[in-house]
Motif scaffolding. Structure first.
Motif, PDB file in Angstrom:
ATOM      1  N   SER A  53     -11.759  -5.556   2.341  1.00 52.61           N
ATOM      2  CA  SER A  53     -10.703  -4.938   1.534  1.00 52.61           C
ATOM      3  C   SER A  53     -10.514  -3.474   1.923  1.00 52.61           C
ATOM      4  O   SER A  53      -9.392  -2.973   1.927  1.00 52.61           O
ATOM      5  CB  SER A  53     -11.039  -5.036   0.046  1.00 52.61           C
ATOM      6  OG  SER A  53     -10.947  -6.372  -0.389  1.00 52.61           O
ATOM      7  N   ALA A  57      -7.087  -1.964   3.333  1.00 54.34           N
ATOM      8  CA  ALA A  57      -6.453  -0.799   2.703  1.00 54.34           C
ATOM      9  C   ALA A  57      -6.185   0.303   3.728  1.00 54.34           C
ATOM     10  O   ALA A  57      -5.132   0.953   3.693  1.00 54.34           O
ATOM     11  CB  ALA A  57      -7.329  -0.275   1.573  1.00 54.34           C
ATOM     12  N   ALA A  89       7.359  -1.141   0.238  1.00 56.29           N
ATOM     13  CA  ALA A  89       7.055  -1.791  -1.040  1.00 56.29           C
ATOM     14  C   ALA A  89       6.248  -3.068  -0.814  1.00 56.29           C
ATOM     15  O   ALA A  89       5.302  -3.358  -1.567  1.00 56.29           O
ATOM     16  CB  ALA A  89       8.346  -2.098  -1.795  1.00 56.29           C
ATOM     17  N   THR A  91       4.198  -3.701   1.654  1.00 50.84           N
ATOM     18  CA  THR A  91       2.837  -3.309   2.021  1.00 50.84           C
ATOM     19  C   THR A  91       2.045  -2.890   0.789  1.00 50.84           C
ATOM     20  O   THR A  91       0.879  -3.262   0.636  1.00 50.84           O
ATOM     21  CB  THR A  91       2.877  -2.162   3.048  1.00 50.84           C
ATOM     22  OG1 THR A  91       3.661  -2.569   4.175  1.00 50.84           O
ATOM     23  CG2 THR A  91       1.483  -1.792   3.510  1.00 50.84           C
ATOM     24  N   LEU A  92       2.672  -2.134  -0.099  1.00 53.33           N
ATOM     25  CA  LEU A  92       1.992  -1.716  -1.330  1.00 53.33           C
ATOM     26  C   LEU A  92       1.668  -2.914  -2.208  1.00 53.33           C
ATOM     27  O   LEU A  92       0.551  -3.042  -2.728  1.00 53.33           O
ATOM     28  CB  LEU A  92       2.863  -0.734  -2.110  1.00 53.33           C
ATOM     29  CG  LEU A  92       2.929   0.688  -1.575  1.00 53.33           C
ATOM     30  CD1 LEU A  92       4.041   1.455  -2.273  1.00 53.33           C
ATOM     31  CD2 LEU A  92       1.610   1.377  -1.762  1.00 53.33           C
ATOM     32  N   PHE A  93       2.631  -3.799  -2.380  1.00 52.90           N
ATOM     33  CA  PHE A  93       2.500  -4.913  -3.311  1.00 52.90           C
ATOM     34  C   PHE A  93       1.590  -6.016  -2.781  1.00 52.90           C
ATOM     35  O   PHE A  93       0.800  -6.589  -3.529  1.00 52.90           O
ATOM     36  CB  PHE A  93       3.888  -5.483  -3.614  1.00 52.90           C
ATOM     37  CG  PHE A  93       3.894  -6.544  -4.661  1.00 52.90           C
ATOM     38  CD1 PHE A  93       3.735  -6.228  -5.998  1.00 52.90           C
ATOM     39  CD2 PHE A  93       4.060  -7.879  -4.307  1.00 52.90           C
ATOM     40  CE1 PHE A  93       3.740  -7.220  -6.972  1.00 52.90           C
ATOM     41  CE2 PHE A  93       4.068  -8.881  -5.267  1.00 52.90           C
ATOM     42  CZ  PHE A  93       3.902  -8.540  -6.603  1.00 52.90           C
ATOM     43  N   LEU A  96      -1.999  -3.281  -0.145  1.00 58.03           N
ATOM     44  CA  LEU A  96      -2.724  -2.123  -0.657  1.00 58.03           C
ATOM     45  C   LEU A  96      -3.163  -2.308  -2.114  1.00 58.03           C
ATOM     46  O   LEU A  96      -4.326  -2.048  -2.458  1.00 58.03           O
ATOM     47  CB  LEU A  96      -1.882  -0.851  -0.501  1.00 58.03           C
ATOM     48  CG  LEU A  96      -2.620   0.463  -0.676  1.00 58.03           C
ATOM     49  CD1 LEU A  96      -3.761   0.574   0.320  1.00 58.03           C
ATOM     50  CD2 LEU A  96      -1.670   1.621  -0.507  1.00 58.03           C
ATOM     51  N   GLY A  97      -2.271  -2.761  -2.960  1.00 57.38           N
ATOM     52  CA  GLY A  97      -2.632  -2.987  -4.365  1.00 57.38           C
ATOM     53  C   GLY A  97      -3.746  -3.998  -4.523  1.00 57.38           C
ATOM     54  O   GLY A  97      -4.777  -3.698  -5.156  1.00 57.38           O
ATOM     55  N   PRO A  98      -3.593  -5.218  -3.973  1.00 56.13           N
ATOM     56  CA  PRO A  98      -4.687  -6.196  -4.095  1.00 56.13           C
ATOM     57  C   PRO A  98      -5.993  -5.737  -3.455  1.00 56.13           C
ATOM     58  O   PRO A  98      -7.073  -6.011  -3.992  1.00 56.13           O
ATOM     59  CB  PRO A  98      -4.142  -7.432  -3.375  1.00 56.13           C
ATOM     60  CG  PRO A  98      -2.667  -7.307  -3.495  1.00 56.13           C
ATOM     61  CD  PRO A  98      -2.377  -5.842  -3.421  1.00 56.13           C
ATOM     62  N   ILE A 100      -7.139  -2.646  -3.220  1.00 54.37           N
ATOM     63  CA  ILE A 100      -7.774  -1.675  -4.123  1.00 54.37           C
ATOM     64  C   ILE A 100      -8.352  -2.374  -5.354  1.00 54.37           C
ATOM     65  O   ILE A 100      -9.464  -2.065  -5.794  1.00 54.37           O
ATOM     66  CB  ILE A 100      -6.771  -0.566  -4.504  1.00 54.37           C
ATOM     67  CG1 ILE A 100      -6.476   0.301  -3.282  1.00 54.37           C
ATOM     68  CG2 ILE A 100      -7.306   0.287  -5.639  1.00 54.37           C
ATOM     69  CD1 ILE A 100      -5.370   1.309  -3.480  1.00 54.37           C
ATOM     70  N   ILE A 101      -7.612  -3.336  -5.894  1.00 51.24           N
ATOM     71  CA  ILE A 101      -8.115  -4.086  -7.050  1.00 51.24           C
ATOM     72  C   ILE A 101      -9.393  -4.839  -6.683  1.00 51.24           C
ATOM     73  O   ILE A 101     -10.368  -4.843  -7.441  1.00 51.24           O
ATOM     74  CB  ILE A 101      -7.032  -5.040  -7.593  1.00 51.24           C
ATOM     75  CG1 ILE A 101      -5.901  -4.226  -8.235  1.00 51.24           C
ATOM     76  CG2 ILE A 101      -7.620  -6.034  -8.591  1.00 51.24           C
ATOM     77  CD1 ILE A 101      -4.673  -5.030  -8.577  1.00 51.24           C
TER      78      ILE A 101
END
Length: 183
Positions: A53, A57, A89, A91-93, A96-98, A100-101
């Protein structure tokens, strides 16, 4: 094959090698960690730790940087701006978001569910794909296609900026603060 096609093919190959060199440099420390865990007989532990992860990221962040570079380099993008913002968007959604989570959840101390061993490699593969796409899009947008189409139709004896070796786009013209503004 014409000289222009050979130059474009050479440039594409150089970009491809540079892109994959970036990816390999990012993944190298994680490869070393994985090889050490393999040596210790704990390879499955790599899939259950936050290592993949973190790598996803990092690559997602690099991809966003490349997309933004393509966005700010050329002022005349017109219809492509929305597409670049979409890829940022995405890439973030999607990555990157998953990522980091997952990092926060894995390091949180609770038991890691088994699906993490599947999700992390998928995130890494998507991050690698998005980074490769970002580099390609950034280089396509910064290439001077308008000049090339003009010179393709022009006579060979005409001089054009596209024929000058090392010719580049002009740098961004940012307004300078002169200190004479009255607030």
């Amino acid at each position: 094959m014409s000289e222009r096609q050979l130059h474009r093919e050479h440039q594409s190959m150089s970009i491809m090698y540079g892109t994959y060199a970036d990816i390999l440099f990012v993944l190298f420390p994680f490869l070393v960690i994985g090889m050490q865990r393999l040596w210790d007989g704990r390879l499955y532990e790599t899939l259950m730790n936050a290592d993949l992860s973190i790598a996803a990221a990092i690559l997602a962040g690099l991809a966003i940087g490349r997309f933004v570079l393509g966005l700010v380099t050329n002022r005349d993008l017109g219809r492509y701006k929305e597409r670049i913002v979409f890829f940022i968007a995405l890439t973030l959604f999607v990555v990157l978001g998953p990522a980091i989570i997952l990092m926060l959840s894995i390091t949180g101390g609770t038991e890691v569910p088994g699906f993490v061993a599947f999700v992390q490699p998928v995130l890494l593969i998507i991050a690698i794909s998005l980074y490769s796409t970002a580099v390609s899009i950034s280089n396509i947008l910064t290439r001077d296609d308008g000049q090339e189409s003009y010179t393709a139709n022009a006579d060979e004896h005409l001089t054009d900026i596209a024929h000058v070796p090392g010719a580049r786009h002009a740098p961004l013209d940012l307004p300078r603060h002169t200190g004479t503004d009255s607030w």
